[in-house]
Design an enzyme around this catalytic site. Structure first.
Site, mmCIF file in Angstrom:
data_model
loop_
_atom_site.group_PDB
_atom_site.id
_atom_site.type_symbol
_atom_site.label_atom_id
_atom_site.label_comp_id
_atom_site.label_asym_id
_atom_site.label_seq_id
_atom_site.Cartn_x
_atom_site.Cartn_y
_atom_site.Cartn_z
ATOM 1 N N HIS A 121 -20.467 -24.078 -39.703
ATOM 2 C CA HIS A 121 -19.730 -25.017 -38.836
ATOM 3 C C HIS A 121 -18.661 -25.688 -39.687
ATOM 4 C CE1 HIS A 121 -18.823 -28.445 -36.268
ATOM 5 N NE2 HIS A 121 -19.610 -27.970 -35.321
ATOM 6 N N ARG A 179 -14.918 -21.082 -34.596
ATOM 7 C CA ARG A 179 -15.536 -21.724 -35.772
ATOM 8 C C ARG A 179 -15.354 -20.863 -37.013
ATOM 9 N NH1 ARG A 179 -21.113 -24.228 -33.223
ATOM 10 N NH2 ARG A 179 -20.045 -25.955 -32.227
HETATM 11 C C1 SIN Z 1 -21.020 -29.329 -32.124
HETATM 12 O O1 SIN Z 1 -20.951 -30.074 -31.169
HETATM 13 O O2 SIN Z 1 -20.066 -29.147 -32.869
HETATM 14 C C2 SIN Z 1 -22.321 -28.683 -32.419
HETATM 15 C C3 SIN Z 1 -23.041 -28.187 -31.229
HETATM 16 C C4 SIN Z 1 -22.975 -26.707 -31.118
HETATM 17 O O3 SIN Z 1 -23.057 -26.046 -32.161
HETATM 18 O O4 SIN Z 1 -22.840 -26.169 -30.011
#
Ligand code: SIN
Length: 447
Positions: free
Chosen positions: A241, A280
């Site tokens: 992330h 991402r």
């Molecule tokens: C986020 O809100 O960035 C994390 C939640 C997700 O991975 O869906």
């Protein structure tokens, strides 16, 4: 507790709680075991929203969306490695999931936009608070009201087929072992983003990365499923992330909705370097490609007011706040002249309706209303997209593609839905869509 039940659910995150509620509604005797001292799993940490299309909330906001568009955008974002049958079922059942949740008092009436989506599709509570904890609490209340037993601190350590074709689960509870037989077993045990061993094995490039996952995400369900011959797929597909605050021992995910509501990313030179709402995968790779391998989220008061979690991040010291951009740049240690010209150019481009230099097409909002905020971020392990091979009824499949009788799986423990890049907000939606499927087909097996 009797050691003979109809449906056993392993894992009490959103997928497990949903599956348990669904099987209970069909009239089966269900019990849930959770290895951690508390329920919620990674679901409890989901931040931005639950993706769904063709919903009444979208229509009330004049947003025309479709399952076809949702499918296409998710397939593209997943590198076209998504399982088409799973994705097709998913995209066309998210509205049903939102409607099903309403009976438990779940109202997701606000919308936000996340990476790789052309329409606001991420549904969240009206007060913009994080969706995960909200959902877990509502589902758990419903489970308690339904008198479905949930045992925490109860870790499944093995699965075995009995001579009468049931599944026997052996559990460790306070250092004692118990055996429970069931006709159907649902694995909803989550992914392996907190297992250093499995990350090293399947995604060694992230061996030294921190993780946003709760410590129970260690891939136990993968090992258990293999005891009944399940096939595991795409285990090397691990998501990092892009925006994770990791300056303190405790790591905090900064929800994608912060960018979805208008924040930009700048490097230490104060320059933008990526479309902040790209996938991402692409945003993380762009951050890693910077000299320092980290970056800063920059936002103004308008964004702050649209994301409730920001007040929490600020209260625990993750956010720098300043009245001017110059002051903010000094506080976060980046080049002030560059930051100011970056924001001036960005605002002018929006004002003139000209093409964004990084081809950002969604949620372009001028950054012009102080105070201004900066958050130091870098990528961290977030989600494991590979896992147990299932069909769109959540039956677990073996190496030959045959159904393993009585064994079902839902949520992050499964693989195939997301391809090589999960879209933010699709995981929490998956837990409801496929949690229900697992509950339904666990019952069908019992008939
Ligand atoms: C986020 O809100 O960035 C994390 C939640 C997700 O991975 O869906």
């Amino acid at each position: 507790m009797s050691n003979n039940v109809q449906v056993v659910v392993l894992g009490a995150g959103c997928a497990g709680l949903t599956a348990a509620l669904q099987a209970h509604q069909i009239g089966k005797k269900v019990v849930v075991f959770e290895k951690m001292p508390q329920i919620g799993g990674n679901s409890k940490r989901a931040s931005s929203g639950m993706n769904a299309c063709e919903t009444t909330t979208q229509l009330k906001n004049d947003i025309i969306d479709s399952a076809d568009l949702f499918y296409k955008e998710t397939f593209k974002a997943g590198g076209k490695l998504n399982d088409p049958a799973l994705l097709s079922f998913f995209a066309s059942h998210t509205n049903g999931a939102i409607e099903w949740l309403k009976q438990f008092g779940v109202e997701l009436t606000d919308l936000t936009t996340l990476g790789a989506m052309s329409r606001p599709r991420a549904h969240r509570p009206k007060d913009t608070s994080p969706v995960g904890a909200y959902l877990v609490n509502k589902l758990y209340d419903a489970v308690k009201k339904s008198n479905i037993p949930v045992y925490t601190d109860s870790k499944a350590i093995s699965l075995k087929r009995t001579s009468s074709n049931e599944i026997q689960v052996t559990l460790n509870v306070e250092e004692k072992q118990y055996e429970v037989n069931c006709q159907s077993l649902i694995l909803a045990t989550g992914g392996f983003g907190a297992s250093k061993e499995l990350i090293k094995k399947y995604a060694p490039q992230y061996e030294d990365y921190k993780t946003t996952n709760q410590e129970g995400s260690t891939g136990d369900g993968l090992k258990l499923s293999q005891q009944l011959d399940a096939q595991l797929i795409q285990l090397d597909q691990v998501q990092i992330h892009p925006t994770v605050q990791q300056d303190n021992p405790h790591v905090y995910l900064i929800g994608e909705t912060v960018r979805g509501e208008g924040a930009i990313l700048v490097n230490t030179s104060g320059r933008r370097f990526v479309n902040e709402l790209d996938t991402r995968k692409n945003v993380s790779n762009a951050i890693i490609a910077q000299d320092t391998k980290h970056a800063f989220l920059i936002l103004d008061q308008k964004v702050y007011q649209r994301v409730k979690a920001l007040a929490f991040y600020e209260s625990i010291g993750l956010v720098e706040k300043a009245e001017t951009l110059d002051e903010l740049a000094t506080k976060i240690g980046i080049d002030s002249d560059n930051l100011q010209s970056t924001i001036t150019n960005y605002n002018r481009q929006i004002e003139n309706d000209s093409e964004d230099e990084f081809k950002r097409h969604t949620e372009l909002k001028e950054i012009n209303q102080g105070p201004f905020y900066g958050i130091h971020i870098a990528p961290a392990i977030h989600y494991t997209m590979g896992g147990i091979h299932i069909d769109d009824q959540c039956h677990v499949l073996d190496e030959n593609g045959d159904i393993v009788p009585g064994l079902l799986a839902a949520g992050e423990v499964t693989g195939g839905l997301h391809g090589n890049n999960r879209v933010g907000g699709n995981s929490i939606a998956e837990t409801i869509v496929f949690g229900r499927q697992a509950g339904i087909y666990a019952c069908e097996h019992i008939k």
